[in-house]
Enzyme design. Structure first.
Site, PDB file in Angstrom:
ATOM      1  N   GLU A 137       0.801  -1.163  -0.031  1.00 35.54           N
ATOM      2  CA  GLU A 137      -0.008   0.130  -0.147  1.00 35.54           C
ATOM      3  C   GLU A 137       0.828   1.535   0.076  1.00 35.54           C
ATOM      4  O   GLU A 137       1.908   1.179   0.663  1.00 35.54           O
ATOM      5  CB  GLU A 137      -0.884   0.123   1.166  1.00 35.54           C
ATOM      6  CG  GLU A 137      -2.051   1.284   1.080  1.00 35.54           C
ATOM      7  CD  GLU A 137      -2.993   1.313   2.359  1.00 35.54           C
ATOM      8  OE1 GLU A 137      -2.625   0.289   3.314  1.00 35.54           O
ATOM      9  OE2 GLU A 137      -3.776   1.987   2.339  1.00 35.54           O
ATOM     10  N   GLY A 277       3.059   2.650  10.744  1.00 38.38           N
ATOM     11  CA  GLY A 277       2.623   1.720  12.034  1.00 38.38           C
ATOM     12  C   GLY A 277       2.603   0.310  11.538  1.00 38.38           C
ATOM     13  O   GLY A 277       3.194  -0.523  12.422  1.00 38.38           O
ATOM     14  N   ALA A 278       1.552  -0.016  10.683  1.00 41.64           N
ATOM     15  CA  ALA A 278       1.615  -1.498  10.398  1.00 41.64           C
ATOM     16  C   ALA A 278       0.753  -1.467   9.185  1.00 41.64           C
ATOM     17  O   ALA A 278      -0.047  -0.416   8.661  1.00 41.64           O
ATOM     18  CB  ALA A 278       0.564  -1.947  11.581  1.00 41.64           C
ATOM     19  N   GLU A 280      -2.209  -3.833   7.004  1.00 39.13           N
ATOM     20  CA  GLU A 280      -3.449  -4.924   7.104  1.00 39.13           C
ATOM     21  C   GLU A 280      -3.262  -5.938   5.949  1.00 39.13           C
ATOM     22  O   GLU A 280      -4.646  -6.806   5.847  1.00 39.13           O
ATOM     23  CB  GLU A 280      -4.622  -4.099   7.213  1.00 39.13           C
ATOM     24  CG  GLU A 280      -5.226  -3.368   5.807  1.00 39.13           C
ATOM     25  CD  GLU A 280      -4.723  -2.148   5.647  1.00 39.13           C
ATOM     26  OE1 GLU A 280      -3.863  -1.767   6.359  1.00 39.13           O
ATOM     27  OE2 GLU A 280      -5.561  -1.333   4.806  1.00 39.13           O
ATOM     28  N   GLU A 314      -5.601  -2.852  12.652  1.00 39.36           N
ATOM     29  CA  GLU A 314      -5.062  -3.539  11.486  1.00 39.36           C
ATOM     30  C   GLU A 314      -6.170  -4.818  11.531  1.00 39.36           C
ATOM     31  O   GLU A 314      -6.613  -5.248  10.240  1.00 39.36           O
ATOM     32  CB  GLU A 314      -3.794  -4.402  11.493  1.00 39.36           C
ATOM     33  CG  GLU A 314      -2.543  -3.051  11.709  1.00 39.36           C
ATOM     34  CD  GLU A 314      -2.761  -1.773  10.626  1.00 39.36           C
ATOM     35  OE1 GLU A 314      -3.179  -2.158   9.398  1.00 39.36           O
ATOM     36  OE2 GLU A 314      -2.377  -0.817  10.915  1.00 39.36           O
TER      37      GLU A 314
HETATM   38  N1  TRP Z   1      -3.112   0.738   5.603  1.00 37.67           N
HETATM   39  C1  TRP Z   1      -2.176   1.051   6.712  1.00 37.67           C
HETATM   40  C2  TRP Z   1      -2.635   1.433   7.795  1.00 37.67           C
HETATM   41  O1  TRP Z   1      -3.295   2.469   8.260  1.00 37.67           O
HETATM   42  C3  TRP Z   1      -1.111   2.346   6.532  1.00 37.67           C
HETATM   43  C4  TRP Z   1       0.161   2.053   5.873  1.00 37.67           C
HETATM   44  C5  TRP Z   1       1.092   1.123   6.276  1.00 37.67           C
HETATM   45  C6  TRP Z   1       0.905   2.796   4.750  1.00 37.67           C
HETATM   46  N2  TRP Z   1       2.171   1.327   5.638  1.00 37.67           N
HETATM   47  C7  TRP Z   1       1.932   2.309   4.675  1.00 37.67           C
HETATM   48  C8  TRP Z   1       0.494   3.662   3.730  1.00 37.67           C
HETATM   49  C9  TRP Z   1       2.829   2.671   3.709  1.00 37.67           C
HETATM   50  C10 TRP Z   1       1.281   4.132   2.961  1.00 37.67           C
HETATM   51  C11 TRP Z   1       2.504   3.514   2.924  1.00 37.67           C
HETATM   52  O2  TRP Z   1      -3.106   0.575   8.636  1.00 37.67           O
HETATM   53 ZN    ZN Z   2      -5.552   1.750   8.374  1.00 35.03          ZN
END
Ligand code: TRP
Ligand code: ZN
Length: 877
Positions: A137, A277-278, A280, A314
């Protein structure tokens, strides 16, 4: 004419090297679909070969286009086959591969080669501490293989990977492990299949030497799910809180939203190099170690809460994000705002609801309000972007959550649940839009959200001014709303603003019920009867709307609410208003000595009531003691003079510390006697200890340093240790160096604890913070390639109001240097430093000019990433 408001002129004269702007209104469905993908990875640190087999079919719902567009970013195809035969009907368009296809259905086979070890951007496939892992992502999948890398193309993935058994004993991907085996040459392989169609941004793969904390969860329909949290050997002892949080999340989502997990396996992997942070990814969440590893010796209470909240976040994405995903990236808040709300409600249920609410509002004010009032302001559903990574913002996440929370407040919990059920039912398996969500809530909850949709399209924090008028038996509330102009949006329409209100009888100290009123027009007046004397107004209780309120209110009335409002948030808010009002006036030079004395007396009265109120629990007491941040005060006093605000804020702390020395000492002593545990009383006690130190050391640094050193030496947990070290870092006392050295020695080799060591020094109140930061950049533990470490040193510094805003501009220059140095290494992280300079318009002229000059210097660099270029351009524009 302002070219930014005229799209035609913007097109006619773009800056020469600007990347294209992508518009929400230009969305078209994909011409080709990919129902199935097979990926085969020959894993290697420096040369991983990826073979991708795509089943492609024409999309009957789209206009015919012979060209299949496969996005690529820095890729070169080693070979391309169409239906098994070598093909040369392809062309490149920038990084993308276009293949002209004659029929309805084809099979495309593409081989690419990538180098994970050189991937410092941490997007795509990268190496972290000896393992290989992915982050896709938003647009990272196109750094692995050519693919329609857009969230509305959903495919069933089968993944095979092979690699050295010694290096990568554990091989993981999304879904279920369907087969595995060993080869004679010391390599092994595994095959994974994910039955749920998903967009490419949810793909994940991990290969490495990992150990698991394993458990299981039986769902409401009796499905037994295997749970694993994978970490590097030696870290497994710090994973139990994450596991407990995961199990609690799974249970809560069943009970609260009726959402059940849908695979037999749920894996989490913790990595130490991670941009956010993390993530999903379906069935294989990948986490920053910061949000997995926690034990009392290395993690604070705040860190424990962070782990719980992010693990839940997540996990909740499995429904709000994965089962129902986003049609395009303009809809990002569809999954992020909703999932943040879900994790906030979960954490409220797990711990103290009012304290969690106050913390969430504090984050909103610290991060989102400044964004909404600056050059990067955007609606929660943006209309355009150049680099999507720049839109993972506090507006999309935190304001997005507040907007959905307002819907919940307006329709009530039960009706909201019906709306959510309908949303999941209608859109399961879809790539949906924010509009789909609002319609589902409308239909399911039976509420009209026509005007409410403006919250999705208009940026800016609404200002509501409220005046209370009393005559005879009647109290009248005159309310006015104004939504400020933001870039590209000069004129705004009024928005429906749900306000929880109570009117207190100043004699009895009680109110006669809370009202929920919705201010939908620009102005409105409400009448309340039965008040023989003017009532005291408590408004936006529970922070029912993400707005800023201007209420004409005497300090006496604010003290009244700070001491006794039965809504904990409103009580906190009254205390904040009291202090903000004083500090804004005092730092602006607009307070006479008499006014200063009387304002301080009011603050002291409220503070004393908070210290002595026996009905308050200590977590809440600690919360109420926290003064508004310098950033928040600066937002209220544009153009801000950070030095004046700092001096006044510190002066107030010292004054309160001196006024309440005995009470604070007694409180510190009482709290120190509470043994360590995770119980609320013990957590509250730890919060009070450090709050006590903050005020006491401000009033008397010599004595404060002694007390802090004692707390540091006697600490049997990180919360007390870090709290004491934070206070010591701000003091020019001999204990400072001793404690810093002891902390480093104790935690040498523990990356997350050493991050704290950097961050505490970089964010300290010490007058030499800048000098310290420059020296720390040369420390052997510092590296520009690890985002956690970079944030610990430089993000902490950019948020240090005194160090960063030094009057000579050296703090701004340092952040300018950091952006330029980091941009080629990790563009996403570099761009996140731009807002620190981008707020230049809000400061007094000298500082403002120096901040702007740094942005101009960055703009002149030979080569800038799309990320940084977009943010700097918008910040200057
Ligand atoms: N979808 C992730 C969250 O909010 C966000 C995220 C994690 C993300 N790593 C990333 C977005 C790297 C952009 C780039 O839980
Ligand atoms: Zn998220």
């Amino acid at each position: 004419m302002d070219i930014s408001t005229n799209p035609e002129m913007a097109d006619a004269a773009p800056a020469p090297h600007q990347p294209p702007e992508i518009f929400r209104k230009d969305y078209t469905p994909p011409a080709w679909l990919i129902p199935e993908v097979s990926l085969d990875f020959a894993l290697d640190d420096t040369r991983t070969k990826v073979t991708s087999v795509l089943k492609v079919t024409r999309n009957p719902a789209a206009d015919t286009d012979p060209n299949l567009r496969l996005n690529g970013d820095g890729l070169e195809a080693v070979s391309i086959l169409v239906d098994g035969a070598a093909d040369n009907s392809w062309t490149m368009d920038g990084g993308d591969l276009l293949i002209s296809l004659p029929g309805e259905k084809h099979e495309i086979t593409i081989v690419t080669e990538i180098n994970p070890s050189e991937n410092t951007q941490l997007m795509g496939l990268f190496a972290s501490g000896g393992m290989l892992c992915t982050q896709c992502e938003a647009e990272g999948f196109r750094r692995i293989t050519f693919f329609p890398d857009r969230p509305d193309v959903l495919s069933v993935y089968t993944v095979r990977m092979a690699g050295s058994k010694a290096k990568f004993p554990i091989l993981l991907a999304n879904g279920n492990n369907t087969a595995s085996g060993e080869n004679a040459d010391g390599t092994h392989w595994a095959e994974w299949h994910d039955p749920w169609p998903k967009p490419s941004y949810l793909f994940a793969l991990v290969a490495g030497d990992l150990v698991a904390n394993s458990d299981s969860f039986t769902t409401m329909n009796g499905r037994k799910v295997e749970l694993n949290i994978w970490v590097r050997e030696g870290d497994e002892g710090r994973t139990q809180h994450a596991m407990d949080s995961l199990i609690r999340s799974m249970k809560w989502d069943e009970e609260t939203f009726g959402r059940e997990y849908d695979l037999d396996l749920f894996n989490i992997v913790a990595v130490s190099d991670f941009n956010m942070g993390a993530m999903e990814n379906k069935g294989l969440n990948i986490f920053n170690t910061k949000y997995i590893l926690a034990d009392p010796d290395t993690a604070t209470d705040g860190d424990f809460d962070g782990v719980e909240g992010v693990v839940a976040h997540e996990y909740f994405h499995n429904w709000s994000g994965n089962r129902v995903t986003c049609r395009d990236w303009f809809q990002l808040s569809l999954k992020e705002g909703f999932t943040v709300l879900r994790d906030q409600l979960f954490s409220q249920d797990m711990g103290s609801e009012p304290v969690k609410r106050i913390e969430d509002v504090r984050i909103l004010r610290l991060a989102q309000f400044p964004e909404d009032s600056g050059p990067l302001a955007h609606p929660i559903r943006p209309d355009s972007f150049r680099e999507i990574s720049n839109f993972y913002t506090s507006t999309i996440y935190n304001k997005g959550a507040e907007v959905i929370r307002m819907m919940r407040t307006m329709c009530g919990e039960e009706a909201f649940r019906k709306g959510c059920d309908l949303y999941f039912e209608r859109h399961d398996g879809d790539a949906a839009t924010c509009e789909d969500f609002v319609s589902a809530i409308e239909d399911g909850a039976g509420i009209d959200l026509t005007q409410f949709r403006r919250w999705y399209s208009q940026a800016g924090t609404p200002k509501v001014s409220i005046r209370l008028e009393h005559s005879g038996q009647t109290a009248q509330l005159h309310m006015k709303q104004q939504v400020p102009a933001t870039p590209g949006q000069p004129d705004k329409a009024p928005m429906p603003i749900p306000l929880k209100i109570a009117l207190f009888d100043r004699t009895t100290g009680k109110h006669y019920g809370e009202h929920l009123v919705t201010l939908s027009d620009a102005e409105a007046t409400l009448s309340f009867d039965g008040f023989t004397q003017p009532p005291v107004l408590s408004v936006n209780r529970g922070f029912s709307a993400p707005i800023s309120v201007e209420r004409e209110m005497t300090n006496e009335d604010l003290v009244f609410l700070a001491a006794r409002d039965d809504d904990p948030f409103a009580r906190y808010e009254a205390m904040q208003d009291l202090v903000v009002g004083y500090l804004v006036a005092a730092s602006g030079g607009g307070l006479s000595d008499a006014d200063r004395t009387s304002a301080r007396a009011s603050i002291g009265e409220a503070f004393g009531a908070i210290l002595s109120d026996e009905a308050l629990d200590d977590e809440m007491r600690g919360e109420l003691m926290i003064l508004p941040s310098q950033t928040y005060i600066a937002e209220q006093s544009v153009p801000a003079d950070p030095a004046a605000i700092h001096d006044e804020r510190e002066g107030l702390k010292a004054w309160l510390g001196a006024q309440f020395t005995d009470e604070l000492m007694a409180m510190h002593q009482r709290a120190s006697a509470v043994p360590y545990s995770m119980k609320p009383e013990a957590r509250g006690a730890r919060k009070l200890k450090t709050q006590g130190l903050i005020y006491l050391s401000s009033a008397d640094p010599v004595h404060g340093a002694k007390l802090a050193k004692k707390q540091f030496d006697e600490a049997d947990n990180m919360t007390d240790r870090q709290g004491a070290l934070m206070v010591l870092c701000g003091l020019d006392q001999p204990q400072r160096e001793e404690a810093l050295a002891a902390f480093h020695k104790r935690y040498d080799g523990n990356a997350l604890a050493i991050d704290k060591w950097f961050a505490l020094q970089a964010s300290s109140l010490h007058p030499d913070a800048l000098k310290h930061v420059k020296a720390l950049a040369e420390h052997p533990d510092f590296t520009m390639t690890n985002p956690n470490r970079v944030r610990s040193l430089y993000m902490a510094f950019a948020g240090n109001p005194q160090g960063y805003h030094g009057s000579d501009g050296a703090g701004y220059e340092l952040i300018g240097d950091v952006i330029l140095a980091l941009d080629p290494i990790n563009a996403q992280t570099a761009a996140r430093f731009v807002p620190a300079l981008g707020k230049w318009r809000k400061f007094e002229p000298k500082r403002s000019a120096m901040m702007k000059a740094q942005l101009e210097r960055i703009m002149k660099a030979d080569k800038l990433s799309r990320d940084t270029l977009e943010q700097v351009t918008r910040s200057l524009g």
